[in-house]
Scaffold this active site. Structure first.
Site, mmCIF file in Angstrom:
data_model
loop_
_atom_site.group_PDB
_atom_site.id
_atom_site.type_symbol
_atom_site.label_atom_id
_atom_site.label_comp_id
_atom_site.label_asym_id
_atom_site.label_seq_id
_atom_site.Cartn_x
_atom_site.Cartn_y
_atom_site.Cartn_z
ATOM 1 N N GLU A 33 0.776 -1.360 -0.202
ATOM 2 C CA GLU A 33 0.203 0.000 -0.143
ATOM 3 C C GLU A 33 0.782 1.229 -0.004
ATOM 4 O OE1 GLU A 33 -1.897 1.387 3.752
ATOM 5 O OE2 GLU A 33 0.234 2.135 3.478
ATOM 6 N N CYS A 42 -3.489 -4.489 3.983
ATOM 7 C CA CYS A 42 -2.273 -5.426 4.212
ATOM 8 C C CYS A 42 -2.288 -6.689 3.551
ATOM 9 C CB CYS A 42 -2.198 -5.338 5.694
ATOM 10 S SG CYS A 42 -2.038 -3.945 6.685
ATOM 11 N N ARG A 44 -12.137 1.566 16.730
ATOM 12 C CA ARG A 44 -12.547 0.262 17.357
ATOM 13 C C ARG A 44 -13.100 -0.457 16.284
ATOM 14 N NH1 ARG A 44 -10.915 0.848 22.618
ATOM 15 N NH2 ARG A 44 -11.092 -1.458 23.092
ATOM 16 N N THR A 63 -12.050 -1.177 13.707
ATOM 17 C CA THR A 63 -11.210 -2.136 13.089
ATOM 18 C C THR A 63 -11.161 -3.704 13.619
ATOM 19 O OG1 THR A 63 -9.498 -1.423 14.334
ATOM 20 C CG2 THR A 63 -9.794 -0.144 12.287
ATOM 21 N N HIS A 122 -2.025 -12.281 10.315
ATOM 22 C CA HIS A 122 -1.650 -10.988 10.150
ATOM 23 C C HIS A 122 -1.623 -10.193 11.518
ATOM 24 C CE1 HIS A 122 -1.224 -7.017 8.952
ATOM 25 N NE2 HIS A 122 -2.432 -6.578 9.355
ATOM 26 N N ARG A 170 -4.746 -13.247 20.188
ATOM 27 C CA ARG A 170 -6.399 -13.333 20.281
ATOM 28 C C ARG A 170 -7.005 -14.057 19.288
ATOM 29 N NH1 ARG A 170 -10.125 -8.164 21.245
ATOM 30 N NH2 ARG A 170 -11.854 -9.237 20.684
ATOM 31 N N SER A 194 -7.507 -4.662 5.384
ATOM 32 C CA SER A 194 -8.851 -3.943 5.614
ATOM 33 C C SER A 194 -9.226 -3.482 4.216
ATOM 34 C CB SER A 194 -8.378 -2.500 6.181
ATOM 35 O OG SER A 194 -7.895 -2.705 7.536
#
Ligand SMILES: [Zn+2]
Lengths: 131, 351
Positions: B81, B113, B202, B204, B237, B246, B299
């Site tokens: 990018e 990404c 948030r 995201t 990622h 997580r 994204s």
């Protein structure tokens, strides 16, 4: 530098293409039309290895217009393992770490850019061998 | 016939800046950023390093491991990018520097990404289809976060390159399965002519990263009939240190499987290079027979997932080029914010 002039030098700037004399084996970088050793005129393309050592250096603090914004930077003469000498910027090194005999490796880097809108020139710079 | 990776290579600039050094300038609390992002420092490119130069160095390392004639590379895809030009491909310069021109297909890819894994996917697909002998997929970025924005603490620089082929005796890791998952999700974007990206804060997290990565991983597990315990390593990622941990936990992977390829705590987020660089670090230590899962995220939003099986040639090739953890940990130079601002062109110069 006009894009066309840079473009003609891509084989050397991008791929380190040298000319090896087919008669005496002397390697010329950049390539020549006549071998300075034996006067032979026929050569084969030979790609240089990327490692060598620094044999001389200086720190540029007042560069020519093309390189303003980069100063201060180091420039050195590198003796390649393939026994040719070339001039290159020496990067990723503190000026106090510069010394004759410093092992370096040529990396692909930006050399200069024609302002914010012009072409970007790429080529080789010498960085100390890691490790 | 099996196809997959026949050469891989990484490249990471030497400069690093610590979270404390950035926090100091903006009066932010460094310990809470370090804890919140699980990130201590990040790589910083020099003025003479960009997506093209990082791609060339990573690709040269991939060629050193593959030991093939670069003229036989039939496709070069650079995913990023932060391509240096708005119009003029990065891939042509990369291919020219490698000696892959002119007999070569080339395109630059963009998908936040995820652009790096896209190049891998397309190169692999063309090899598998028999259209080319070898294909090169690269993920590279020198991304920027706006000064003082949370992204400034993580946006880093690095590249990973993968040569795909189907010579059985050259395979380092076969690709056994692929799966992609994507939806229209506006979590992060940058409009034309804007210097810094914008993000949905948030937003995201849950509907974007976690939904997409879990969707892709569950999809590839279902397609391949495999379960988390079948894998020795898993790479997700890694925009920060927390998200891959997580998401791994949500999917049933252990820290042991995740940590080898989780480079972000001392590397930062290399965007298109992120999960691909994690894969190079895993191949540096993996043993023949190990199963490896990789899942990218971009994204916008989408993920590409791959299942690899490591081949015996991994042992002969790993020391033909620098190992990724070595590039990450050795010979680094720490810089202060002033030099960082100069290198990242955050200082307004006279015209
Ligand atoms: Zn001669």
């Amino acid at each position: 530098m006009p894009p066309a002039r840079a473009w003609r030098n891509y084989p050397q700037l991008y791929r380190l293409e040298a000319a090896r004399c087919t008669k005496c084996g002397t390697v010329h970088f950049p390539p020549r039309l006549v071998c300075s050793h034996c006067r032979n005129r026929s050569f084969e393309t030979f790609r240089l290895g990327r490692t060598g050592q620094l044999v001389s250096y200086t720190v540029i603090r007042t560069p020519s217009a093309e390189f303003t914004g980069q100063a201060p930077f180091a420039v050195g003469i590198v003796e390649m393992d393939d026994r040719v000498r070339l001039t290159a910027q020496v990067v990723d090194v503190g000026f106090d770490e510069l010394r004759v005999g410093l092992p370096v490796r040529l990396e692909f880097r930006r050399i200069s850019a024609e302002g914010e809108s012009g072409v970007i020139h790429y080529g080789y710079k010498a960085a100390p061998v890691r490790g | 016939m099996a196809a997959g990776i026949i050469g891989y290579g990484a490249h990471i600039p030497r400069r690093r800046i610590k979270v404390e050094e950035i926090a100091k300038v903006w009066g932010a609390d460094a310990p809470s950023y370090k804890k919140g992002l699980e990130l201590r420092e990040k790589s910083v490119p020099g003025l003479d390093e960009d997506t093209i130069t990082l791609s060339v160095e990573a690709a040269r390392n991939a060629l050193a491991r593959a030991q093939i004639d670069p003229a036989e590379i039939g496709a070069v895809y650079v995913g990023s990018e932060s391509h240096p030009y708005a119009v003029k491909p990065s891939g042509t310069t990369v291919a020219e520097a490698l000696g892959a021109t002119p007999d070569c297909h080339c395109a630059d890819l963009e998908f936040a990404c995820k652009a790096g894994s896209e190049g891998m996917f397309v190169a692999y697909g063309l090899v598998k289809a028999g259209l080319i002998k070898y294909g090169l997929g690269i993920g590279a970025d020198t991304s920027q976060g706006a000064p003082g924005d949370a992204l400034e603490y993580s946006a880093a620089a690095g590249a990973a390159a993968f040569l795909m082929g189907d010579d059985d005796d050259k395979l380092i890791a076969s690709i056994d399965e692929t799966y992609s998952f994507m939806t229209d999700t506006p979590d992060f974007w940058r409009r034309e002519h804007q210097f810094y990206p914008s993000h949905g804060g948030r937003f995201t997290g849950e509907p974007a990263y976690f939904r997409t990565v879990t969707g892709a991983v569950r999809g590839i597990l279902g397609k391949s009939g495999m379960k988390p315990a079948d894998f020795k390593y898993a790479i997700f990622h890694q925009p920060n240190g927390k998200f891959p941990k997580r998401v791994g936990k949500m999917l049933g992977f252990t820290m042991e499987q995740i940590d080898t390829g989780r480079l972000v705590p001392t590397l930062g987020n290399t965007y298109s290079g992120s999960s691909p660089l994690g894969l190079t670090a895993v191949l540096d230590v993996a043993e023949p027979g190990d199963r490896v899962l990789m899942c990218s995220y971009g994204s916008g939003a989408g993920s590409d997932a791959f299942v690899f099986t490591v081949r015996p040639r991994v042992r002969e090739t790993r020391d033909l080029a620098p190992r990724t953890r070595w590039l990450l940990d050795e010979h680094v130079r720490y810089i202060e914010y002033g030099e960082y601002a100069k290198l990242r062109r955050k200082i307004r110069m006279a015209e």
